[in-house]
Design a protein around this motif. Structure first.
Motif, PDB file in Angstrom:
ATOM      1  N   LEU A 131      74.946 -65.743  31.224  1.00  0.00           N
ATOM      2  CA  LEU A 131      74.663 -65.684  29.792  1.00  0.00           C
ATOM      3  C   LEU A 131      73.911 -66.929  29.326  1.00  0.00           C
ATOM      4  N   HIS A 132      72.755 -66.713  28.701  1.00  0.00           N
ATOM      5  CA  HIS A 132      71.974 -67.785  28.074  1.00  0.00           C
ATOM      6  C   HIS A 132      71.446 -67.275  26.740  1.00  0.00           C
ATOM      7  N   SER A 133      71.075 -68.204  25.883  1.00  0.00           N
ATOM      8  CA  SER A 133      70.528 -67.827  24.581  1.00  0.00           C
ATOM      9  C   SER A 133      69.403 -68.783  24.203  1.00  0.00           C
ATOM     10  N   HIS A 134      68.264 -68.211  23.849  1.00  0.00           N
ATOM     11  CA  HIS A 134      67.148 -69.041  23.388  1.00  0.00           C
ATOM     12  C   HIS A 134      67.442 -69.630  22.012  1.00  0.00           C
ATOM     13  N   LYS A 135      68.275 -68.941  21.245  1.00  0.00           N
ATOM     14  CA  LYS A 135      68.538 -69.364  19.874  1.00  0.00           C
ATOM     15  C   LYS A 135      69.816 -70.206  19.759  1.00  0.00           C
ATOM     16  N   GLN A 136      70.846 -69.867  20.559  1.00  0.00           N
ATOM     17  CA  GLN A 136      72.152 -70.522  20.423  1.00  0.00           C
ATOM     18  C   GLN A 136      72.737 -70.830  21.808  1.00  0.00           C
ATOM     19  N   GLU A 137      72.076 -71.689  22.567  1.00  0.00           N
ATOM     20  CA  GLU A 137      72.512 -71.951  23.932  1.00  0.00           C
ATOM     21  C   GLU A 137      73.897 -72.589  23.979  1.00  0.00           C
TER      22      GLU A 137
ATOM     23  N   GLN B 182      73.926 -56.623  32.655  1.00  0.00           N
ATOM     24  CA  GLN B 182      74.133 -56.726  34.098  1.00  0.00           C
ATOM     25  C   GLN B 182      73.266 -55.762  34.922  1.00  0.00           C
ATOM     26  N   PRO B 183      73.138 -54.481  34.539  1.00  0.00           N
ATOM     27  CA  PRO B 183      72.317 -53.568  35.357  1.00  0.00           C
ATOM     28  C   PRO B 183      70.876 -54.052  35.508  1.00  0.00           C
ATOM     29  N   MET B 184      70.295 -54.574  34.441  1.00  0.00           N
ATOM     30  CA  MET B 184      68.930 -55.083  34.530  1.00  0.00           C
ATOM     31  C   MET B 184      68.856 -56.322  35.414  1.00  0.00           C
ATOM     32  N   ALA B 185      69.804 -57.231  35.218  1.00  0.00           N
ATOM     33  CA  ALA B 185      69.811 -58.471  36.000  1.00  0.00           C
ATOM     34  C   ALA B 185      69.979 -58.180  37.482  1.00  0.00           C
ATOM     35  N   ASN B 186      70.875 -57.260  37.815  1.00  0.00           N
ATOM     36  CA  ASN B 186      71.116 -56.926  39.218  1.00  0.00           C
ATOM     37  C   ASN B 186      69.933 -56.220  39.866  1.00  0.00           C
ATOM     38  N   SER B 187      69.059 -55.669  39.040  1.00  0.00           N
ATOM     39  CA  SER B 187      67.871 -54.980  39.551  1.00  0.00           C
ATOM     40  C   SER B 187      66.656 -55.901  39.609  1.00  0.00           C
ATOM     41  N   GLY B 188      66.865 -57.174  39.306  1.00  0.00           N
ATOM     42  CA  GLY B 188      65.768 -58.133  39.382  1.00  0.00           C
ATOM     43  C   GLY B 188      65.023 -58.342  38.079  1.00  0.00           C
ATOM     44  N   PHE B 189      65.587 -57.863  36.957  1.00  0.00           N
ATOM     45  CA  PHE B 189      64.904 -57.977  35.677  1.00  0.00           C
ATOM     46  C   PHE B 189      65.718 -58.783  34.672  1.00  0.00           C
ATOM     47  N   GLU B 190      66.313 -59.887  35.145  1.00  0.00           N
ATOM     48  CA  GLU B 190      67.127 -60.700  34.249  1.00  0.00           C
ATOM     49  C   GLU B 190      66.302 -61.246  33.080  1.00  0.00           C
TER      50      GLU B 190
ATOM     51  N   THR C 200      66.741 -59.405  29.772  1.00  0.00           N
ATOM     52  CA  THR C 200      68.070 -59.257  29.175  1.00  0.00           C
ATOM     53  C   THR C 200      68.276 -60.118  27.935  1.00  0.00           C
ATOM     54  N   SER C 201      67.226 -60.764  27.451  1.00  0.00           N
ATOM     55  CA  SER C 201      67.399 -61.699  26.327  1.00  0.00           C
ATOM     56  C   SER C 201      67.965 -61.012  25.084  1.00  0.00           C
ATOM     57  N   GLY C 202      67.564 -59.771  24.826  1.00  0.00           N
ATOM     58  CA  GLY C 202      68.088 -59.052  23.663  1.00  0.00           C
ATOM     59  C   GLY C 202      69.579 -58.809  23.790  1.00  0.00           C
ATOM     60  N   CYS C 203      70.015 -58.421  24.984  1.00  0.00           N
ATOM     61  CA  CYS C 203      71.448 -58.226  25.237  1.00  0.00           C
ATOM     62  C   CYS C 203      72.203 -59.537  25.069  1.00  0.00           C
ATOM     63  N   ASN C 204      71.633 -60.610  25.596  1.00  0.00           N
ATOM     64  CA  ASN C 204      72.280 -61.922  25.522  1.00  0.00           C
ATOM     65  C   ASN C 204      72.457 -62.378  24.078  1.00  0.00           C
ATOM     66  N   GLU C 205      71.397 -62.277  23.293  1.00  0.00           N
ATOM     67  CA  GLU C 205      71.454 -62.753  21.917  1.00  0.00           C
ATOM     68  C   GLU C 205      72.480 -61.959  21.107  1.00  0.00           C
ATOM     69  N   LEU C 206      72.521 -60.647  21.331  1.00  0.00           N
ATOM     70  CA  LEU C 206      73.465 -59.809  20.587  1.00  0.00           C
ATOM     71  C   LEU C 206      74.903 -60.125  20.997  1.00  0.00           C
ATOM     72  N   LEU C 207      75.109 -60.373  22.296  1.00  0.00           N
ATOM     73  CA  LEU C 207      76.461 -60.702  22.752  1.00  0.00           C
ATOM     74  C   LEU C 207      76.947 -61.999  22.109  1.00  0.00           C
ATOM     75  N   VAL C 208      76.062 -62.987  22.022  1.00  0.00           N
ATOM     76  CA  VAL C 208      76.430 -64.262  21.387  1.00  0.00           C
ATOM     77  C   VAL C 208      76.751 -64.044  19.920  1.00  0.00           C
ATOM     78  N   GLU C 209      75.923 -63.272  19.239  1.00  0.00           N
ATOM     79  CA  GLU C 209      76.155 -62.997  17.818  1.00  0.00           C
ATOM     80  C   GLU C 209      77.505 -62.305  17.594  1.00  0.00           C
TER      81      GLU C 209
END
Length: 246
Positions: free
Chosen positions: A87-93, A44-52, A55-64
């Motif tokens: 929340l999105h995932s390139h590997k497990q959408e 969230q901090p990255m996304a709110n700062s315009g760098f969503e 966040t792909s690494g955070c997203n993938e780990l959260l899904v895992e």
């Protein structure tokens, strides 16, 4: 029912009592709770700062970490809203989309899923409730006063189940505290003035404790209270709902 306990990074580092109270509340309600030890920031901090896009690494780990659970519960409205909406995932959408539909903030999980109608809790203090913007306007934990609709408040519903607790009225009960994540850094003066206004409202009505469902907002208010050398405390709502004070 097995719940994955999602603890925001700032709660883990600075307010572990809120996390412990969340765990104990869920277990008292008969829920099997697991805490994935590899969990980290939701991004969230990255996304709110315009760098969503970073966040792909955070997203993938959260899904895992959380895809296998029946529900995911967190003591943070802002983090839950971020996961629900971003929340999105390139590997497990497909798994990511599933998580977005089963992640809950603690209060809404207690009221909407578990349908809690009684609590074995006692907290004999005057309490002011801060209703954070993400929880109120994003997750609809309570009605917004600017809408001409019947009032409701899920946090108030739970606090009214606590023995000895006096929930004080406020003049502007759904006004922003000014934290806003990175807003409190980029617009420090405005943020502090908004926080002082909220604290004044609580103090004028006799609050001994200020509570809410977002520890980030409470952290902001706590910083101002400390600088004012106030005796008023801040506590996450989970700590009060789990309290057993004489």
């Amino acid at each position: 029912m097995t719940v994955g306990l999602f603890i925001p990074c700032y709660v883990d580092q600075f307010y572990p009592k809120a996390a412990i109270a969340t765990l104990e509340l869920l277990e008292k309600a008969g829920v099997q709770v697991e805490f994935p030890a590899r969990q980290t920031c939701c991004g969230q901090p990255m996304a709110n700062s315009g760098f969503e896009h970073l966040t792909s690494g955070c997203n993938e780990l959260l899904v895992e970490n959380f895809a296998q659970y029946d529900y995911i519960v967190s003591p943070s409205g802002s983090c839950v809203l971020h996961v629900k909406e971003h929340l999105h995932s390139h590997k497990q959408e497909a798994q990511a989309q599933n998580i977005r539909g089963k992640v809950y903030e603690l209060v809404e999980f207690l009221t909407d899923v578990l349908k809690v109608e009684s609590l074995n809790a006692r907290f004999p203090h005057k309490v002011g409730l801060h209703q954070s913007c993400h929880g109120q306007r994003g997750l609809r934990l309570s009605q917004m006063t600017e809408r001409v609709e019947p009032p409701f408040s899920k946090p108030e519903q739970l606090l009214n189940l606590v023995q000895g607790l006096e929930l004080i009225p406020l003049s502007r009960k759904d006004e922003c505290c000014g934290f806003g994540g990175t807003f409190c850094v980029t617009e420090e003066a405005v943020s502090v003035k908004m926080g002082k206004d909220r604290i004044t409202d609580h103090l004028q009505h006799g609050a001994e404790v200020i509570t809410g469902s977002d520890m980030s907002c409470l952290m902001h208010l706590e910083g101002i209270l400390r600088r004012q050398k106030s005796n008023v405390k801040v506590m996450h709502i989970a700590e009060i709902l789990n309290a057993q004070e004489a």
